[in-house]
Write a protein that holds these residues in place. Structure first.
Motif, PDB file in Angstrom:
ATOM      1  N   VAL A 129       0.867  -1.187   0.000  1.00  0.00           N
ATOM      2  CA  VAL A 129       0.000   0.000   0.000  1.00  0.00           C
ATOM      3  C   VAL A 129       0.896   1.227   0.000  1.00  0.00           C
ATOM      4  O   VAL A 129       1.867   1.299   0.766  1.00  0.00           O
ATOM      5  N   VAL A 130       0.574   2.192  -0.852  1.00  0.00           N
ATOM      6  CA  VAL A 130       1.343   3.434  -0.926  1.00  0.00           C
ATOM      7  C   VAL A 130       0.467   4.584  -0.445  1.00  0.00           C
ATOM      8  O   VAL A 130      -0.602   4.839  -0.992  1.00  0.00           O
ATOM      9  N   ASP A 131       0.933   5.263   0.592  1.00  0.00           N
ATOM     10  CA  ASP A 131       0.209   6.399   1.168  1.00  0.00           C
ATOM     11  C   ASP A 131       0.696   7.688   0.527  1.00  0.00           C
ATOM     12  O   ASP A 131       1.820   8.129   0.775  1.00  0.00           O
ATOM     13  N   CYS A 132      -0.134   8.282  -0.313  1.00  0.00           N
ATOM     14  CA  CYS A 132       0.171   9.578  -0.936  1.00  0.00           C
ATOM     15  C   CYS A 132      -0.910  10.593  -0.561  1.00  0.00           C
ATOM     16  O   CYS A 132      -1.305  11.440  -1.382  1.00  0.00           O
ATOM     17  N   ILE A 133      -1.383  10.501   0.672  1.00  0.00           N
ATOM     18  CA  ILE A 133      -2.453  11.373   1.168  1.00  0.00           C
ATOM     19  C   ILE A 133      -1.848  12.646   1.732  1.00  0.00           C
ATOM     20  O   ILE A 133      -0.805  12.614   2.390  1.00  0.00           O
ATOM     21  N   ASP A 134      -2.506  13.784   1.497  1.00  0.00           N
ATOM     22  CA  ASP A 134      -1.997  15.038   2.052  1.00  0.00           C
ATOM     23  C   ASP A 134      -2.854  15.556   3.210  1.00  0.00           C
ATOM     24  O   ASP A 134      -2.716  16.702   3.619  1.00  0.00           O
ATOM     25  N   ASN A 135      -3.728  14.690   3.741  1.00  0.00           N
ATOM     26  CA  ASN A 135      -4.521  15.052   4.918  1.00  0.00           C
ATOM     27  C   ASN A 135      -4.009  14.267   6.123  1.00  0.00           C
ATOM     28  O   ASN A 135      -3.872  13.042   6.063  1.00  0.00           O
ATOM     29  N   MET A 136      -3.728  14.968   7.201  1.00  0.00           N
ATOM     30  CA  MET A 136      -3.043  14.354   8.341  1.00  0.00           C
ATOM     31  C   MET A 136      -3.837  13.211   8.962  1.00  0.00           C
ATOM     32  O   MET A 136      -3.312  12.110   9.192  1.00  0.00           O
ATOM     33  N   ASP A 137      -5.105  13.424   9.260  1.00  0.00           N
ATOM     34  CA  ASP A 137      -5.896  12.421   9.980  1.00  0.00           C
ATOM     35  C   ASP A 137      -6.047  11.136   9.173  1.00  0.00           C
ATOM     36  O   ASP A 137      -5.896  10.031   9.695  1.00  0.00           O
ATOM     37  N   THR A 138      -6.380  11.268   7.885  1.00  0.00           N
ATOM     38  CA  THR A 138      -6.566  10.077   7.069  1.00  0.00           C
ATOM     39  C   THR A 138      -5.238   9.360   6.806  1.00  0.00           C
ATOM     40  O   THR A 138      -5.208   8.128   6.665  1.00  0.00           O
ATOM     41  N   LYS A 139      -4.149  10.110   6.743  1.00  0.00           N
ATOM     42  CA  LYS A 139      -2.826   9.501   6.588  1.00  0.00           C
ATOM     43  C   LYS A 139      -2.523   8.588   7.771  1.00  0.00           C
ATOM     44  O   LYS A 139      -2.103   7.433   7.605  1.00  0.00           O
ATOM     45  N   VAL A 140      -2.760   9.093   8.980  1.00  0.00           N
ATOM     46  CA  VAL A 140      -2.507   8.294  10.178  1.00  0.00           C
ATOM     47  C   VAL A 140      -3.441   7.083  10.224  1.00  0.00           C
ATOM     48  O   VAL A 140      -3.022   5.974  10.596  1.00  0.00           O
ATOM     49  N   ASP A 141      -4.705   7.266   9.836  1.00  0.00           N
ATOM     50  CA  ASP A 141      -5.656   6.144   9.819  1.00  0.00           C
ATOM     51  C   ASP A 141      -5.182   5.038   8.873  1.00  0.00           C
ATOM     52  O   ASP A 141      -5.265   3.851   9.194  1.00  0.00           O
ATOM     53  N   LEU A 142      -4.693   5.429   7.705  1.00  0.00           N
ATOM     54  CA  LEU A 142      -4.226   4.440   6.741  1.00  0.00           C
ATOM     55  C   LEU A 142      -3.018   3.677   7.279  1.00  0.00           C
ATOM     56  O   LEU A 142      -2.959   2.443   7.196  1.00  0.00           O
ATOM     57  N   LEU A 143      -2.041   4.402   7.827  1.00  0.00           N
ATOM     58  CA  LEU A 143      -0.842   3.747   8.342  1.00  0.00           C
ATOM     59  C   LEU A 143      -1.179   2.829   9.518  1.00  0.00           C
ATOM     60  O   LEU A 143      -0.595   1.743   9.651  1.00  0.00           O
ATOM     61  N   ALA A 144      -2.112   3.260  10.366  1.00  0.00           N
ATOM     62  CA  ALA A 144      -2.510   2.431  11.504  1.00  0.00           C
ATOM     63  C   ALA A 144      -3.174   1.141  11.026  1.00  0.00           C
ATOM     64  O   ALA A 144      -2.912   0.060  11.575  1.00  0.00           O
ATOM     65  N   PHE A 145      -4.031   1.233   9.999  1.00  0.00           N
ATOM     66  CA  PHE A 145      -4.690   0.029   9.481  1.00  0.00           C
ATOM     67  C   PHE A 145      -3.657  -0.937   8.910  1.00  0.00           C
ATOM     68  O   PHE A 145      -3.718  -2.151   9.146  1.00  0.00           O
ATOM     69  N   CYS A 146      -2.710  -0.416   8.151  1.00  0.00           N
ATOM     70  CA  CYS A 146      -1.671  -1.272   7.572  1.00  0.00           C
ATOM     71  C   CYS A 146      -0.833  -1.927   8.668  1.00  0.00           C
ATOM     72  O   CYS A 146      -0.469  -3.105   8.568  1.00  0.00           O
ATOM     73  N   TYR A 147      -0.533  -1.164   9.714  1.00  0.00           N
ATOM     74  CA  TYR A 147       0.252  -1.721  10.814  1.00  0.00           C
ATOM     75  C   TYR A 147      -0.498  -2.868  11.491  1.00  0.00           C
ATOM     76  O   TYR A 147       0.057  -3.951  11.703  1.00  0.00           O
ATOM     77  N   HIS A 148      -1.737  -2.654  11.835  1.00  0.00           N
ATOM     78  CA  HIS A 148      -2.507  -3.674  12.558  1.00  0.00           C
ATOM     79  C   HIS A 148      -2.750  -4.909  11.694  1.00  0.00           C
ATOM     80  O   HIS A 148      -2.899  -6.018  12.233  1.00  0.00           O
ATOM     81  N   ASN A 149      -2.809  -4.724  10.375  1.00  0.00           N
ATOM     82  CA  ASN A 149      -3.069  -5.853   9.486  1.00  0.00           C
ATOM     83  C   ASN A 149      -1.800  -6.355   8.799  1.00  0.00           C
ATOM     84  O   ASN A 149      -1.871  -7.218   7.925  1.00  0.00           O
ATOM     85  N   LYS A 150      -0.659  -5.799   9.209  1.00  0.00           N
ATOM     86  CA  LYS A 150       0.646  -6.212   8.707  1.00  0.00           C
ATOM     87  C   LYS A 150       0.725  -6.193   7.177  1.00  0.00           C
ATOM     88  O   LYS A 150       1.272  -7.096   6.534  1.00  0.00           O
ATOM     89  N   ILE A 151       0.154  -5.140   6.595  1.00  0.00           N
ATOM     90  CA  ILE A 151       0.254  -4.924   5.154  1.00  0.00           C
ATOM     91  C   ILE A 151       1.462  -4.025   4.893  1.00  0.00           C
ATOM     92  O   ILE A 151       1.533  -2.919   5.446  1.00  0.00           O
ATOM     93  N   PRO A 152       2.418  -4.453   4.099  1.00  0.00           N
ATOM     94  CA  PRO A 152       3.567  -3.581   3.804  1.00  0.00           C
ATOM     95  C   PRO A 152       3.097  -2.232   3.273  1.00  0.00           C
ATOM     96  O   PRO A 152       2.224  -2.166   2.403  1.00  0.00           O
ATOM     97  N   CYS A 153       3.680  -1.173   3.795  1.00  0.00           N
ATOM     98  CA  CYS A 153       3.207   0.170   3.473  1.00  0.00           C
ATOM     99  C   CYS A 153       4.370   1.125   3.290  1.00  0.00           C
ATOM    100  O   CYS A 153       5.370   1.054   4.018  1.00  0.00           O
ATOM    101  N   PHE A 154       4.236   2.013   2.326  1.00  0.00           N
ATOM    102  CA  PHE A 154       5.221   3.071   2.085  1.00  0.00           C
ATOM    103  C   PHE A 154       4.476   4.395   2.131  1.00  0.00           C
ATOM    104  O   PHE A 154       3.418   4.541   1.523  1.00  0.00           O
TER     105      PHE A 154
END
Length: 515
Positions: free
Chosen positions: A219-244
């Motif tokens: 999953v590649v995070d190219c979001i420029d909104n702070m709250d949704t960026k953190v939500d995406l990274l947190a979901f990837c972390y909890h589900n162990k999806i590789p994320c950049f």
């Protein structure tokens, strides 16, 4: 005695009259020329306007007369895979340079991968484009936004005809002209934490294309909104999806300061710092280096690879600010209502077009190497920590040896006492690399791999406004002549070095407020 003029009075009058006529004639000529030029400009402008209107009228008529033909051509250009079978031999030829670089097995991993790119703007569009060109088999693009005229300075695919259209749809159509074998899923949606499970879920099976159901490879995070960026990274972390994750490319201009690193090891990037805080608030190690180390130890004990969030960021300090709103907008009421969506910023951040592209290309390169098994050992800014720590210890020892006037140092502190400088190794790296740009203050200002930071003026205490970078040889001279013998640094190093010192200190004052 006054001598009467021998020239008759009528001659003098005639001369004056003739001069007046000449001046008047020149003025009339000048006015005529200017008037003629103005008339010509107006005539040419009207002719140009008429030509433009005529061309637009012809274009509309042509468009109306050939509407079906244009639609047919458009379908053929955007969906070439429907017009003919793009077989395996053509795909391998198109990807031949990648096969040569990565090898057969690695390329198969890449072609069997499924990457989700969230955000299809300046960073995301370039990242997705290069993933596609490199052979990624399935892509999902998620973005709610539409192409605007101002998007065209940085978007990878959009052109004038795309203004007003969804960015992900523009990308999908453009991608079909490049790699028709790639399955592209375009979602015109905004990413929300509550929708993460659905949006970041597996790709559905497609028997007609012989595509199985597939979990996301990256999953590649190219979001420029702070709250949704953190939500995406947190979901990837909890589900162990590789994320950049991409940090902020807006308002930046220096490509030499772009870095790829673990989110935990970034430095001097305010957005990365805010993201870490947001993750820490959700109980995730991403904002706490000590907790990250514990997590890595636990993973090592369980023979697992510790979960890391890699990111692209920059150390550059920019004094650019969000563009101001017109005063009349404030008079109309709450300016928050001008935002495209709730919690999104209202004002615009200046963006230099190439920087988002560089961020996207860096992200794509890292992900391509990771998926293909050619893992990179990135050299982030903090990989130079040993150099920073060495410089820091030498500065601290020098301050113990030659304390500034007024400071008291006990015998017990000489050489091994408590730390005397209020700086960390990161502060030293900031001065060395960002303030002085790794260049000596002394002409010819050579670039240094190793150097020495020392007080510039021995009569003043160490501070961000009284520190200079020297080569090791110059540092020995400065320590002996200035710190030990009390000579003026201007006397020792001259006016040019002094001017460079003042310039660097002015840069530091500007950057320090942005740290």
């Amino acid at each position: 005695m006054v001598v009467p003029s021998s020239e008759p009075s009528w001659t003098r009058s005639w001369t004056t009259f003739t001069a007046g006529v000449a001046v008047a004639s020149s003025a009339i000529t000048l006015i005529s020329i200017l008037g003629f030029q103005r008339f010509n400009r107006q005539r040419r402008r009207h002719e140009l306007e008429d030509d433009i209107k005529d061309a637009m009228r012809k274009a509309r008529n042509s468009s109306d007369n050939n509407d079906e033909q244009a639609k047919s051509l458009d379908r053929k250009s955007t969906k070439p895979h429907e017009a003919f079978r793009y077989d395996e031999s053509l795909i391998r030829e198109q990807l031949s340079r990648n096969y040569s670089f990565l090898g057969e097995e690695s390329m198969q991993k890449l072609r069997d991968s499924f990457v989700i790119v969230v955000g299809a703007g300046g960073v995301g569009s370039w990242c997705a484009l290069m993933l596609l060109r490199s052979g990624v088999g399935r892509l999902r693009l998620i973005d709610f936004d539409q192409v605007s005229l101002s998007s065209l300075n940085r978007h990878a695919c959009a052109n004038l005809a795309d203004v007003g259209r969804p960015k992900v749809q523009v990308c999908k159509e453009h991608f079909a002209n490049i790699a028709p074998w790639c399955d592209v899923d375009a979602r015109v949606e905004i990413f929300r934490g509550s929708e993460a499970k659905r949006l970041l879920g597996p790709a559905k099976a497609d028997p007609s294309k012989k595509l199985p159901q597939m979990q996301p490879t990256y999953v590649v995070d190219c979001i420029d909104n702070m709250d949704t960026k953190v939500d995406l990274l947190a979901f990837c972390y909890h589900n162990k999806i590789p994320c950049f994750s991409s940090m902020g490319a807006g308002a930046k201009a220096d490509p030499s300061q772009i870095q790829v690193a673990d989110l935990n090891t970034t430095s001097e990037d305010p957005l990365a710092r805010r993201v870490r805080r947001g993750l820490r608030a959700k109980g995730i190690w991403g904002g706490d280096a000590e907790q990250a180390a514990k997590e890595a130890d636990r993973a090592e004990q369980m023979s697992e690879k510790p979960y890391t969030i890699m990111c692209v960021y920059t150390n550059e300090k920019s004094d650019m600010r969000l563009l101001p709103l017109d005063e009349e907008e404030f008079q109309k009421g709450s300016v928050d209502e001008l935002a495209a969506l709730e919690d999104f910023r209202v004002r615009i951040l200046p963006v230099l077009g190439p920087l988002p592209a560089m961020f996207g290309l860096a992200a794509a390169t890292f992900i391509i190497c990771e998926i293909s098994g050619r893992q990179l050992e990135t050299l982030p800014w903090k990989a130079r920590r040993k150099t920073a720590e060495r410089t820091w210890h030498e500065l601290e020892n020098t301050e113990r040896k030659y304390p500034s006037p007024g400071s008291k140092l006990t015998a017990a502190e000489q050489g091994f006492g408590p730390r005397r400088i209020p700086w960390t190794a990161e502060d030293v790296a900031y001065v060395f690399e960002e303030v002085y740009r790794c260049r000596s203050v002394v002409p010819p200002h050579e670039t240094l791999a190793l150097g020495r930071l020392l007080r510039w003026d021995s009569t003043l205490p160490l501070s961000y406004s009284n520190v200079a970078l020297f080569s090791r040889e110059q540092g020995a001279v400065h320590e002996r002549e200035v710190l030990k013998n009390g000579r003026s640094p201007v006397e020792v190093w001259g006016e040019e070095a002094t001017r460079m010192f003042k310039r660097r200190m002015a840069d530091e004052r500007r950057m320090n407020v942005l740290r």
